[in-house]
Design an enzyme around this catalytic site. Sequence first.
Site, mmCIF file in Angstrom:
data_model
loop_
_atom_site.group_PDB
_atom_site.id
_atom_site.type_symbol
_atom_site.label_atom_id
_atom_site.label_comp_id
_atom_site.label_asym_id
_atom_site.label_seq_id
_atom_site.Cartn_x
_atom_site.Cartn_y
_atom_site.Cartn_z
ATOM 1 N N ASP B 134 0.851 -1.183 0.000
ATOM 2 C CA ASP B 134 0.000 0.000 0.000
ATOM 3 C C ASP B 134 0.891 1.239 0.000
ATOM 4 O OD1 ASP B 134 -2.343 1.441 0.055
ATOM 5 O OD2 ASP B 134 -2.605 1.304 2.220
ATOM 6 N N HIS B 141 -3.871 13.958 0.530
ATOM 7 C CA HIS B 141 -4.161 13.083 1.676
ATOM 8 C C HIS B 141 -3.049 13.177 2.717
ATOM 9 C CE1 HIS B 141 -5.321 9.671 4.102
ATOM 10 N NE2 HIS B 141 -4.176 9.067 3.837
ATOM 11 N N GLU B 209 -9.131 3.987 -2.613
ATOM 12 C CA GLU B 209 -7.847 3.736 -3.268
ATOM 13 C C GLU B 209 -8.076 3.038 -4.601
ATOM 14 O OE1 GLU B 209 -4.709 2.138 -0.908
ATOM 15 O OE2 GLU B 209 -5.381 3.139 0.934
ATOM 16 N N ASP B 241 -9.592 0.356 1.328
ATOM 17 C CA ASP B 241 -8.603 -0.115 2.306
ATOM 18 C C ASP B 241 -9.093 0.251 3.707
ATOM 19 O OD1 ASP B 241 -6.156 -1.412 2.805
ATOM 20 O OD2 ASP B 241 -5.184 0.507 3.179
ATOM 21 N N GLN B 248 -5.157 2.123 14.931
ATOM 22 C CA GLN B 248 -3.982 2.621 14.204
ATOM 23 C C GLN B 248 -3.171 3.607 15.050
ATOM 24 O OE1 GLN B 248 -5.043 4.167 10.355
ATOM 25 N NE2 GLN B 248 -2.951 4.713 9.789
ATOM 26 N N THR B 357 -4.836 6.422 0.019
ATOM 27 C CA THR B 357 -6.072 7.196 -0.080
ATOM 28 C C THR B 357 -5.941 8.295 -1.132
ATOM 29 O OG1 THR B 357 -6.354 6.823 2.263
ATOM 30 C CG2 THR B 357 -7.753 8.499 1.262
#
Lengths: 423, 423
Positions: B134, B141, B209, B241, B248, B357
């Site tokens: 990723d 973003h 994404e 995603d 996180q 993103t």
Amino acid sequence: MIKANDPSIQSWLDVPENSDFPIQNIPFGVFKSENVSARVGTRIGDHVIDLNALFILGYLDNLPFANTDFNTDSLNKIMKKGKKATTDLRNRISKLFNKENNDLSSNAHHVQQVIFPVERIEMCMPVQVGDYTDFYSSRDHATNVGTMFRDPDNALLPNWLWIPVGYHGRASSIIPSGTAIRRPKGQQKPSENEAPVFGPCKLLDFELEMAFVTFDGKPLGDSISTKEAKDYIFGMCIMNDWSARDIQKWEYVPLGPFLAKSFASSVSPWIVTMDALEPFSIEGPKQEPEVLPYLKYEGNHHYDINLEVGIIPEKSEETVVCKSNYKHMYWNMAQQLAHHSVNGCNIRCGDMMASGTISGPSPESFGSMLEISWKGTKPVKLKDGSERKFIQDTDTVVMRGHCKKDGVRIGFGEVSTKVLPAN
Amino acid sequence: MIKANDPSIQSWLDVPENSDFPIQNIPFGVFKSENVSARVGTRIGDHVIDLNALFILGYLDNLPFANTDFNTDSLNKIMKKGKKATTDLRNRISKLFNKENNDLSSNAHHVQQVIFPVERIEMCMPVQVGDYTDFYSSRDHATNVGTMFRDPDNALLPNWLWIPVGYHGRASSIIPSGTAIRRPKGQQKPSENEAPVFGPCKLLDFELEMAFVTFDGKPLGDSISTKEAKDYIFGMCIMNDWSARDIQKWEYVPLGPFLAKSFASSVSPWIVTMDALEPFSIEGPKQEPEVLPYLKYEGNHHYDINLEVGIIPEKSEETVVCKSNYKHMYWNMAQQLAHHSVNGCNIRCGDMMASGTISGPSPESFGSMLEISWKGTKPVKLKDGSERKFIQDTDTVVMRGHCKKDGVRIGFGEVSTKVLPAN
């Protein structure tokens, strides 16, 4: 039934003293030779045993395996059959090669078809790895890194004692012992005020790790508890998780290590089963603060495995630069697996999960050159008189591991990797 | 030869106005139905075309494919054949379904064997993903995230304009559109001075994404240049995603996102080929500071793809909450692939690489609820009167994408995912 771990059993195959592979081990791997395509095997002493031939000759009858499970270039098909099947397979092999059993040993023609001397074969990558995860579970290692790069008084990050911190690694570049690697190229930032430059990594390092491989887990959305974890782990190998420290330093904030690691991770080719390692399980360290309920565990999930790392300069002899032990882990495999799946992440047959660098409390047990040379400030003297802060081109790095107890030694063999100059 | 992208060609199959799947598209996917096992197909209008049946009936003769390449549950076998083969396959299909060709259309019995109405089939995961990467390649973003969590005056981290920052993601939990997900559980830290707690994620988010899938790359130790990159990319899909913002925040320092992402990533089921997307390629933004030589590129590697995200509360209508475009990427796929392999990391057939993103400069183009609701400070009003800061249980999130030019619309269909409560 014969217990495959019984210290008193002996094989009718000769096993040299101090071999990693007595009949109590029975690891699984994939080998090939000039005349023989890649297939599943095991090893006793210096004899590699062709499980595909054993199957064809009928010695593995009444086990839940098919010919295609052994005549294949990875262990995934046998792992796909699950824990009971692979345990039964190991027990059958133990029985067949037991000194007191002559089913196979009395048939010289069959023996010849089944056994290869280890010097005549080549070991392959044992597992087709689906996802590779690398944990960061040695407290001493995390403390050393935090001390060097952040704050000696707050070396551990706030989450470290709560979470078995880990990250996703690159599966495609996991390679077996014996495969040389090229020094990676990448961006490095020479100093704070200079622009980054591109070129061969200058601070190439090893990381002494161990990795476990999994059976099929549960479907997406379910979790594996610490209590269930042992049912989902097939076995272990040694891993050298190669690291480019200068590339890592510039790239890793905020999303973690990427190109600094993805150029190669080397593994020892024999997967030693958890069944074989069970006698060497031990208690883990007291975990303070108390972990959250899903990370609590019962029983012994740590293992007493002696580890060492040697550097062999080209055309020279080896210097052992690290003697560590897998028992130095803070977080154990049951906790790692429970954490990994607690969000519903599905674990698949053939996933590989590594420990993170295994450092102990004393400098001789540090598991990376970063720590051994303390960021390059304390070069290591090798037997040939040369010094190392990090790994040089044409160096070979060797890692070994074994357990020993009650006169039985169960080992992993070695993972040996030569570093070639950058392209 | 008929050019599959020619705007003037039409199919003898009817194609509704504004369909994402005119004869100029010819995407590849895997479908199954009650009576038919998973196999490779393509789509024109609302007709799904069974490529396995086409092959068996001889319509794909003289192309380098075998029956087993289509009678299988992923596109990996056809991708394994490389770019020329898949381009030729797309051209053959274009020719067969062209209005001016009656080889197939004149044989009603064959047509019946080959074509399924889209409502009678189920789409599967199109690719068996080896490694999933990723990236983090939208400047808007990255700037939004940096502004919210760090310093608005130094929103971009120092490496961002030098490196197409990326990280390894979890391949096992990539799922196709239509597969519901469970709200993940994990550790969160309610406040600075409190201990972490365990429970269902409270800040569940989507990330808009796009992802590309690769052909076989080069062996370990070699690199793919930006110039070569197009030869190694098969096609693209849309990806949601999924992200658990609270998990996180607590876990990601220092090794990056892990459980906050690994519970699910959803993809649209049709892989639209780079051949179909080529007419929509455009120039990228000027990159300042000038990038290092290995990241320089020639030609157009950005693509003008309209994207949107909708939220559908249970038993209610959809509210579009984001309208973005893939052209907002700062780093393009050629740069991402060149960077990924510059250290010698081997790319394999079936690897998937996502954009990160995709946010544009204006608030209506922000690609995550984190940005749309600005960390929960600006709730979004939905058509049913309810508000959203993040995604709630039983919400369905839908993402769509299409290109449009010269009267031709090439689309991706959608990726639609319902969120179920935590277990």
